[in-house]
Design a protein around this motif. Structure first.
Motif, PDB file in Angstrom:
ATOM      1  N   GLN A  42      14.257  17.052  29.733  1.00  0.00           N
ATOM      2  CA  GLN A  42      15.677  17.092  29.401  1.00  0.00           C
ATOM      3  C   GLN A  42      16.538  16.633  30.568  1.00  0.00           C
ATOM      4  OE1 GLN A  42      16.342  21.158  28.182  1.00  0.00           O
ATOM      5  NE2 GLN A  42      14.845  21.025  26.524  1.00  0.00           N
ATOM      6  N   ASP A  71       8.375  19.965  34.254  1.00  0.00           N
ATOM      7  CA  ASP A  71       9.386  20.720  35.003  1.00  0.00           C
ATOM      8  C   ASP A  71       9.749  20.116  36.354  1.00  0.00           C
ATOM      9  OD1 ASP A  71       7.063  21.272  36.404  1.00  0.00           O
ATOM     10  OD2 ASP A  71       7.158  23.449  36.138  1.00  0.00           O
ATOM     11  N   ASP A  74      13.562  19.475  37.222  1.00  0.00           N
ATOM     12  CA  ASP A  74      14.510  20.592  37.143  1.00  0.00           C
ATOM     13  C   ASP A  74      15.444  20.640  38.352  1.00  0.00           C
ATOM     14  OD1 ASP A  74      13.232  21.218  34.799  1.00  0.00           O
ATOM     15  OD2 ASP A  74      12.423  23.147  35.477  1.00  0.00           O
ATOM     16  N   TRP A  78      19.331  20.720  36.017  1.00  0.00           N
ATOM     17  CA  TRP A  78      19.157  21.305  34.683  1.00  0.00           C
ATOM     18  C   TRP A  78      17.703  21.706  34.508  1.00  0.00           C
ATOM     19  CZ3 TRP A  78      21.699  23.402  30.814  1.00  0.00           C
ATOM     20  CH2 TRP A  78      21.062  23.562  29.580  1.00  0.00           C
ATOM     21  N   GLN A  79      17.473  22.992  34.217  1.00  0.00           N
ATOM     22  CA  GLN A  79      16.114  23.465  33.979  1.00  0.00           C
ATOM     23  C   GLN A  79      15.749  23.220  32.530  1.00  0.00           C
ATOM     24  OE1 GLN A  79      15.322  27.457  35.272  1.00  0.00           O
ATOM     25  NE2 GLN A  79      13.287  27.519  34.343  1.00  0.00           N
ATOM     26  N   ASP A  80      14.747  22.399  32.298  1.00  0.00           N
ATOM     27  CA  ASP A  80      14.316  22.058  30.948  1.00  0.00           C
ATOM     28  C   ASP A  80      13.946  23.334  30.200  1.00  0.00           C
ATOM     29  OD1 ASP A  80      12.667  21.163  28.675  1.00  0.00           O
ATOM     30  OD2 ASP A  80      12.700  19.206  29.646  1.00  0.00           O
ATOM     31  N   THR A  81      14.631  23.573  29.085  1.00  0.00           N
ATOM     32  CA  THR A  81      14.409  24.811  28.329  1.00  0.00           C
ATOM     33  C   THR A  81      13.060  24.834  27.629  1.00  0.00           C
ATOM     34  OG1 THR A  81      15.493  23.895  26.358  1.00  0.00           O
ATOM     35  CG2 THR A  81      16.886  25.075  27.936  1.00  0.00           C
ATOM     36  N   LEU A  82      12.404  23.676  27.541  1.00  0.00           N
ATOM     37  CA  LEU A  82      11.096  23.576  26.887  1.00  0.00           C
ATOM     38  C   LEU A  82       9.998  23.222  27.888  1.00  0.00           C
ATOM     39  CD1 LEU A  82      12.326  21.504  23.813  1.00  0.00           C
ATOM     40  CD2 LEU A  82      11.710  23.928  23.781  1.00  0.00           C
ATOM     41  N   VAL A 178      18.868  21.045  21.560  1.00  0.00           N
ATOM     42  CA  VAL A 178      19.253  21.578  22.859  1.00  0.00           C
ATOM     43  C   VAL A 178      20.549  20.919  23.350  1.00  0.00           C
ATOM     44  CG1 VAL A 178      18.553  21.908  25.263  1.00  0.00           C
ATOM     45  CG2 VAL A 178      16.834  22.004  23.437  1.00  0.00           C
ATOM     46  N   ILE A 180      22.670  20.193  26.436  1.00  0.00           N
ATOM     47  CA  ILE A 180      22.384  20.083  27.871  1.00  0.00           C
ATOM     48  C   ILE A 180      23.709  20.083  28.635  1.00  0.00           C
ATOM     49  CG2 ILE A 180      21.293  18.655  29.640  1.00  0.00           C
ATOM     50  CD1 ILE A 180      19.454  17.582  27.410  1.00  0.00           C
ATOM     51  N   THR A 197       4.377  24.311  23.508  1.00  0.00           N
ATOM     52  CA  THR A 197       4.615  25.577  24.196  1.00  0.00           C
ATOM     53  C   THR A 197       3.369  26.077  24.925  1.00  0.00           C
ATOM     54  OG1 THR A 197       4.016  26.895  22.239  1.00  0.00           O
ATOM     55  CG2 THR A 197       6.330  26.237  22.469  1.00  0.00           C
TER      56      THR A 197
END
Length: 254
Positions: A42, A71, A74, A78-82, A178, A180, A197
């Motif tokens: 993201q 990740d 990040d 922005w920390q990727d929520t997925l 999402v 962002i 996940t």
């Protein structure tokens, strides 16, 4: 760093692994054209076109499409929520198996054999078609059934050529929208499909027809609503290699 889980970890949840007659040739036996594994983030402003391409692949009946959010971007704000470290590790393991010195996004790995920019939809489609024409595609038929309280995977019998082949389960969220707020994609709302996940190796495939039952409760435990299964060779270093069979759990009927 190989992400492998003992089969006994799921056996405690009533997993059953047993020989079975090979699935009959019918529409439920899946031999997709190929598997597309997209490594995306993201926080990467060149990734949205690849995310759209993955959505197109996911809508096809002949492709198993999986999105692994990494990740390592990040730090851009922005920390990727997925995203997860496990997804990042899988990409680095592919890099070692493909003799690459590094990783990038958006990267699409095709059938565990080759890679390209994940936004190149036509090129990826052509790569899968070439693999099939050369006999390097998905040659082992799998069947993935929703049995209510469990998910059933059935594999055909086929020669292994002496290769070590893992039975890998990949859990994913079918869709996540999402918004962002920061980073390179700030202000965008992006829809992601088949966002992974978790994944785990639950056993070895020895070339014999077999059936595996997985409790449906495993989906909730993995924060997922979908699951795919891969028959995947390993490289000499134990890294993920060529995928020779794949199937995806059908959506539950409403």
């Amino acid at each position: 760093m190989k992400r492998t889980f003992a089969i006994t970890a799921i056996a405690a949840s009533l997993l059953a692994l047993s020989p079975a007659a090979a699935p009959q040739a019918d529409e439920s036996v899946q031999k997709p054209l190929g598997v597309v594994e997209l490594f995306t983030s993201q926080g990467c402003n060149s990734c949205p076109p690849a995310d759209l391409a993955l959505a197109k692949f996911a809508a096809r009946d002949d492709v198993v499409a999986l999105g692994y959010h990494v990740d390592y971007w990040d730090y851009l704000g922005w920390q990727d929520t997925l995203g997860s470290d496990a997804n990042t590790r899988r990409q680095y393991e592919y890099a070692e198996g493909l003799n690459r010195r590094g990783v990038y996004t958006p990267q699409a790995v095709i059938n565990g054999r080759s890679h390209t920019n994940g936004g190149h939809y036509r090129e990826i489609s052509e790569m899968m078609a070439r693999d099939k024409d050369r006999g390097l595609g998905l040659t082992v038929g799998l069947k993935f059934e929703d049995m209510g309280d469990r998910m059933r995977v059935s594999a055909e019998g086929a020669p292994t050529g002496g290769d070590k082949i893992h039975l890998v389960l990949v859990y994913f969220v079918r869709q996540a929208d999402v918004a962002i707020d920061r980073g390179e994609n700030a202000g965008k709302t992006i829809s992601y499909v088949n966002a992974v996940t978790d994944y785990q190796t639950i056993g070895m495939w020895e070339g014999e027809a077999m059936t595996v039952d997985i409790p449906r409760s495993e989906l909730a435990a993995k924060n997922a609503d979908g699951c795919a299964v891969l028959l995947q060779k390993t490289t000499k270093g134990g890294r993920p290699g060529a995928i020779i069979g794949a199937a995806i759990l059908p959506r539950q009927s409403s």
